[in-house]
Design a protein around this motif. Structure first.
Motif, short mmCIF file in Angstrom:
data_model
loop_
_atom_site.label_atom_id
_atom_site.label_comp_id
_atom_site.label_asym_id
_atom_site.label_seq_id
_atom_site.Cartn_x
_atom_site.Cartn_y
_atom_site.Cartn_z
N ALA A 115 0.81 -1.09 -0.13
CA ALA A 115 -0.02 0.05 0.00
C ALA A 115 0.90 1.13 -0.12
O ALA A 115 0.59 2.28 -0.53
N ARG A 118 2.06 1.73 -3.69
CA ARG A 118 1.29 2.48 -4.59
C ARG A 118 1.07 3.81 -4.10
O ARG A 118 1.03 4.54 -5.10
N ARG A 119 0.96 4.13 -2.93
CA ARG A 119 0.97 5.71 -2.36
C ARG A 119 1.94 6.47 -3.05
O ARG A 119 1.87 7.83 -3.36
N TRP A 120 3.34 6.14 -2.62
CA TRP A 120 4.26 6.77 -2.92
C TRP A 120 4.57 7.13 -4.33
O TRP A 120 4.79 8.14 -4.87
N GLN A 121 4.57 6.11 -4.88
CA GLN A 121 4.82 5.99 -6.51
C GLN A 121 6.26 6.65 -6.81
O GLN A 121 6.60 7.46 -7.72
N GLU A 196 -7.09 -0.03 3.15
CA GLU A 196 -6.54 -0.01 1.83
C GLU A 196 -6.39 -1.25 1.49
O GLU A 196 -5.03 -1.58 1.36
N LEU A 253 0.96 6.31 6.00
CA LEU A 253 0.90 6.45 4.59
C LEU A 253 0.81 8.06 4.16
O LEU A 253 0.17 8.97 4.54
N SER A 255 0.10 11.43 1.43
CA SER A 255 -1.32 11.66 0.81
C SER A 255 -0.82 11.55 -0.64
O SER A 255 0.37 11.40 -1.03
N GLY A 256 -1.91 11.29 -1.57
CA GLY A 256 -1.64 10.72 -2.86
C GLY A 256 -1.25 11.75 -3.65
O GLY A 256 -1.23 13.12 -3.32
N TRP A 296 -7.27 10.29 0.02
CA TRP A 296 -6.27 10.29 -0.85
C TRP A 296 -5.79 11.63 -0.83
O TRP A 296 -4.51 11.78 -0.93
N ASP A 297 -6.62 12.77 -0.80
CA ASP A 297 -6.28 14.17 -0.61
C ASP A 297 -6.87 14.97 0.27
O ASP A 297 -7.54 14.35 1.11
#
Length: 442
Positions: A115, A118-121, A196, A253, A255-256, A296-297
């Motif tokens: 997870a 996916r969030r950090w990218q 998530e 986590l 934020s997106g 997410w935001d």
């Protein structure tokens, strides 16, 4: 007649001895075959032979080192980049990586890594602590995460940290692979209680043994081992040579889109402050009920905050530890678009322990702090004395999965806090000698 009976006895005894010898020979051959099978399994799992990057044994480029360096205390052994990650190789070949994320974990918290990816990218470094009895499960967990979770191998590098007396074995004992396979075959969706959940079925099955492992531990309760959190933080931060680094705990986590938004801020003429090298970009940290989906935001976060589904991090355990972030001001900031900017600066006050993006050149964490208490605040205190500025970002945040409750901690936490409080008093005196010209104290 007696001689005949004696001859029969000798014949029977000889036959029994022959049968016993044959059985021993059979067991020896069977043991040898089993040993070769186990070594072959281990070779397939950890020693790729260049058969391509497919989702199965033999993929990738694992070559476990025979030895590793010791930390400054000599108590821990560090195996750097155990999976020979492509992201670590790229960073070594082409210095200039702008931003990475560093985190740390025991094997019981590794189920949260996909997870986070996916969030950090973006590039990510994980330091994993494996005490006695957990070394092989940790290695198997790392390998399975790389094989079956999308994007993980291309973005994550692992540093394995063990007590110095432990060494990596040549191959695992019999049955360990089978236990992992059995756990995956009987995956229970109810174990995945994260807000998530993992959407990729092969990765979800690979996480099943890790979800079971997490039920065996409470926080840093590792039996006879101490969790060296500050050593792990330094090891993760050093694993990728990037200009800026965000260092967080595994159960949080971002934020997106934070990785891309921060790079835009740094490249914008109006975005980066003049003294960016001495600025810590603070991310407000919050926690959310286990039952809620992670926002997410900031717009989504604000709605949850208004109905008390989200609250400041450590609200119940230590509200003063995050209060200087000034959540009421931050949550009510006017919307400034999808990007990032510095909203305001805050003076550091004891006992603030913010999370932040910083230059990778900031002073390291003091590795004497282990377990609970004063491990993060010690570095924030030093950065304040060293003259750094704490600048709060407007649209970025960190979210912790679940409310932090006193009842969830192990019984030794208060004693760990007491020991580290004594060390922290000593640490503050040492800062006066380290920064004699600084007018700041903590």
């Amino acid at each position: 007649m007696v001689r005949l009976r004696f001859s029969l006895f000798q014949a029977v005894l000889g036959a029994l001895l022959l049968v016993a010898a044959l059985q021993l020979l059979y067991l020896a051959l069977l043991s040898g075959i089993h040993g070769r099978q186990q070594r072959r399994r281990y070779s397939q799992l950890f020693e790729a032979r260049g058969r391509g990057p497919g989702p199965g044994p033999g993929a990738g480029g694992w070559r476990l080192p025979a030895d590793a360096g010791l930390d400054a205390s000599g108590r821990y052994r560090l195996y750097r980049d155990v999976s020979r990650s492509p992201v670590a190789a790229r960073a070594a070949r082409s210095p200039g990586l702008e931003l990475s994320l560093a985190t740390h974990s025991s094997v019981h918290n590794l189920h949260q890594l996909p997870a986070l990816v996916r969030r950090w990218q973006g590039p990510l470094a994980v330091a994993v602590f494996a005490p006695a009895g957990e070394l092989l499960p940790a290695l198997l967990a790392l390998r399975r995460l790389e094989l079956y979770c999308p994007g993980l191998r291309d973005t994550v590098t692992f540093t394995l940290v063990t007590p110095s007396r432990l060494r990596l074995p040549p191959y695992p004992p019999g049955g360990l692979d089978g236990e992992q396979d059995e756990a995956e075959a009987h995956w229970d969706p109810g174990l995945d209680s994260d807000s998530e959940p993992e959407p990729h079925p092969p990765c979800r099955r690979a996480l099943a043994p890790l979800h079971r492992l997490r039920l065996q531990r409470r926080n840093y309760a590792l039996g006879n081992a101490s969790y060296p959190n500050n050593l792990l933080r330094n090891a993760a931060r050093a694993a990728l040579a990037s200009r800026y680094v965000l260092l967080i705990d595994m159960d949080m986590l971002p934020s997106g889109g934070l990785h891309a938004h921060f790079l835009e801020l740094m490249s914008s003429p109006r975005g980066a402050p003049p003294a960016a090298d001495r600025t810590l970009f603070v991310l407000p940290a919050l926690e959310i009920r286990h039952s809620r989906r992670l926002p997410w935001d900031k717009a989504e976060l604000q709605r949850l905050y208004q109905v008390a589904e989200v609250r400041p991090f450590y609200s119940e355990l230590c509200p003063r530890c995050q209060a200087p972030t000034n959540y009421s001001r931050w949550i009510n900031l006017p919307a400034g678009g999808p990007g990032l900017r510095v909203a305001y600066t805050q003076p550091w006050t004891d006992p603030w322990e913010p999370f932040y993006i910083s230059r990778a050149t900031v002073p390291p964490y003091d590795e004497r702090f282990e377990q609970y208490g004063f491990n993060r605040i010690s570095q924030a205190c030093e950065l304040h004395v060293a003259g750094y500025t704490f600048a709060v970002l407007d649209n970025a945040f960190l979210i912790h999965k679940g409310f932090k409750l006193a009842s969830e901690f192990h019984p030794q936490k208060d004693e760990e806090n007491r020991r580290n409080r004594i060390l922290f008093r000593q640490f503050k005196q040492e800062l006066k000698l380290k920064y004699p010209d600084s007018p700041r104290r903590c």
